[in-house]
Design an enzyme around this catalytic site. Sequence first.
Site, PDB file in Angstrom:
ATOM      1  N   ASP A   8      43.011  35.634  34.454  1.00 30.76           N
ATOM      2  CA  ASP A   8      43.511  37.459  35.713  1.00 30.76           C
ATOM      3  C   ASP A   8      41.893  37.105  37.069  1.00 30.76           C
ATOM      4  O   ASP A   8      40.907  37.396  36.535  1.00 30.76           O
ATOM      5  CB  ASP A   8      42.175  38.584  34.749  1.00 30.76           C
ATOM      6  CG  ASP A   8      43.839  38.984  33.579  1.00 30.76           C
ATOM      7  OD1 ASP A   8      42.981  38.157  32.784  1.00 30.76           O
ATOM      8  OD2 ASP A   8      43.722  40.196  33.657  1.00 30.76           O
ATOM      9  N   GLU A  39      47.408  40.185  38.475  1.00 32.39           N
ATOM     10  CA  GLU A  39      47.371  41.482  38.451  1.00 32.39           C
ATOM     11  C   GLU A  39      46.242  42.428  38.915  1.00 32.39           C
ATOM     12  O   GLU A  39      45.933  44.148  38.924  1.00 32.39           O
ATOM     13  CB  GLU A  39      46.999  42.542  37.012  1.00 32.39           C
ATOM     14  CG  GLU A  39      46.581  41.889  36.169  1.00 32.39           C
ATOM     15  CD  GLU A  39      46.277  43.448  34.436  1.00 32.39           C
ATOM     16  OE1 GLU A  39      47.049  44.728  35.364  1.00 32.39           O
ATOM     17  OE2 GLU A  39      45.643  43.920  34.187  1.00 32.39           O
ATOM     18  N   ASN A  40      45.097  42.043  38.894  1.00 31.81           N
ATOM     19  CA  ASN A  40      43.732  42.294  39.762  1.00 31.81           C
ATOM     20  C   ASN A  40      43.649  42.444  41.156  1.00 31.81           C
ATOM     21  O   ASN A  40      42.125  41.879  41.776  1.00 31.81           O
ATOM     22  CB  ASN A  40      42.616  41.897  38.778  1.00 31.81           C
ATOM     23  CG  ASN A  40      43.085  42.655  37.212  1.00 31.81           C
ATOM     24  OD1 ASN A  40      42.358  42.256  36.269  1.00 31.81           O
ATOM     25  ND2 ASN A  40      43.252  44.069  37.358  1.00 31.81           N
ATOM     26  N   ASN A  67      49.495  45.310  33.085  1.00 32.85           N
ATOM     27  CA  ASN A  67      49.570  46.820  33.292  1.00 32.85           C
ATOM     28  C   ASN A  67      49.061  47.180  34.687  1.00 32.85           C
ATOM     29  O   ASN A  67      49.620  48.384  34.582  1.00 32.85           O
ATOM     30  CB  ASN A  67      48.613  47.315  32.123  1.00 32.85           C
ATOM     31  CG  ASN A  67      46.904  47.247  32.906  1.00 32.85           C
ATOM     32  OD1 ASN A  67      46.441  45.774  32.188  1.00 32.85           O
ATOM     33  ND2 ASN A  67      45.752  47.694  32.367  1.00 32.85           N
ATOM     34  N   HIS A  68      48.395  46.735  35.296  1.00 31.74           N
ATOM     35  CA  HIS A  68      49.065  47.114  37.384  1.00 31.74           C
ATOM     36  C   HIS A  68      49.228  46.360  38.215  1.00 31.74           C
ATOM     37  O   HIS A  68      49.168  46.326  38.893  1.00 31.74           O
ATOM     38  CB  HIS A  68      46.773  46.819  37.467  1.00 31.74           C
ATOM     39  CG  HIS A  68      45.766  46.961  36.391  1.00 31.74           C
ATOM     40  ND1 HIS A  68      45.321  48.956  36.663  1.00 31.74           N
ATOM     41  CD2 HIS A  68      44.651  46.765  35.896  1.00 31.74           C
ATOM     42  CE1 HIS A  68      44.951  49.143  35.929  1.00 31.74           C
ATOM     43  NE2 HIS A  68      44.061  47.442  35.292  1.00 31.74           N
ATOM     44  N   HIS A 152      49.311  39.310  28.654  1.00 31.17           N
ATOM     45  CA  HIS A 152      48.967  40.272  28.794  1.00 31.17           C
ATOM     46  C   HIS A 152      48.833  41.975  27.670  1.00 31.17           C
ATOM     47  O   HIS A 152      49.714  42.321  27.729  1.00 31.17           O
ATOM     48  CB  HIS A 152      49.212  40.410  30.141  1.00 31.17           C
ATOM     49  CG  HIS A 152      48.224  41.153  31.071  1.00 31.17           C
ATOM     50  ND1 HIS A 152      47.140  40.799  31.392  1.00 31.17           N
ATOM     51  CD2 HIS A 152      47.861  42.622  31.329  1.00 31.17           C
ATOM     52  CE1 HIS A 152      46.413  41.324  32.091  1.00 31.17           C
ATOM     53  NE2 HIS A 152      46.908  42.433  31.770  1.00 31.17           N
ATOM     54  N   HIS A 179      39.377  39.946  29.984  1.00 30.70           N
ATOM     55  CA  HIS A 179      38.687  39.277  30.725  1.00 30.70           C
ATOM     56  C   HIS A 179      37.222  38.208  30.404  1.00 30.70           C
ATOM     57  O   HIS A 179      36.449  37.802  31.015  1.00 30.70           O
ATOM     58  CB  HIS A 179      38.074  40.018  31.961  1.00 30.70           C
ATOM     59  CG  HIS A 179      38.759  40.745  33.062  1.00 30.70           C
ATOM     60  ND1 HIS A 179      38.532  41.635  33.960  1.00 30.70           N
ATOM     61  CD2 HIS A 179      40.203  40.815  32.840  1.00 30.70           C
ATOM     62  CE1 HIS A 179      39.156  41.969  35.108  1.00 30.70           C
ATOM     63  NE2 HIS A 179      40.701  41.309  33.804  1.00 30.70           N
TER      64      HIS A 179
END
Length: 274
Positions: A8, A39-40, A67-68, A152, A179
């Site tokens: 990530d 995603e981040n 999920n983001h 994920h 993470h």
Amino acid sequence: MKVLVIGDVMGPPGRRVLRAALPALRATHQPDLVIANAENIAGGAGVTPATAQELFDAGVDVLTNGNHAWDKPEAIDYIRREPRLLRPHNYPKSTPGSGWLVATTARGERVGVLNLLGAVFMHPHLACPFRSADRVLAEKPDDVKTVIVDFHAEATSEKAALAYYLDGRVSAVLGTHTHVPTADEQILPRGTAYQTDLGMTGCCGSVIGLDVDKAIARFVQKLPFAYDLAEGPASLCGALIDVDEISGRARSIVRVRSDEADLQQAQKPARRHA
């Protein structure tokens, strides 16, 4: 075949260390494909066209998600136009984008990349990730022997279960989302490489990439303080998988970490002695 998968990427610090570290990683390991979880990348939550393009320009071939995925509204239109940016495949078919891509390396080899989202503690309303993987593999082109799965997910048990479920059918199952890199990289009995979590590419002096004081305050005071990204030296975490191109089975998996401080030290000119 070698595939480098990066954990990530967390906001500007993560993008910064990826840009700094990837050229040396490419030179040292010579991966045929580079995958990164994105995603981040935009402010710690979500993806924008500009931040995705920054990673493509830095040398990443495929971006996976989580999920983001939809935190930034502009991602919805962008994902329709950019097949190299995936979203979890267990979203409905009507959702923009796809979680399955067959990428072609510079040597002409075809590699399947599958992005799935966990159900336990996350999104039980989505399609089962196990059955979603079954459907993709049932329709996979016969000439695609190498398949890399970014799962994920929150629960370590769900990640391990999916890896054993797919053992021998995919080349690697690599966990993202929590993470923190795990020290359980291994080749499962039927030839699938596995690691529960690749870890984070972002500020290492942090609470999973977030400001330490703000994170502590949320736990201690029980108030919904805004999460702020941490600042400071960053690290890139991931794994390098070596795959047999004929069988699609993994030969090895090795954890990868590049620290920004070490990269900066290496760039300093050597001192000359009189």
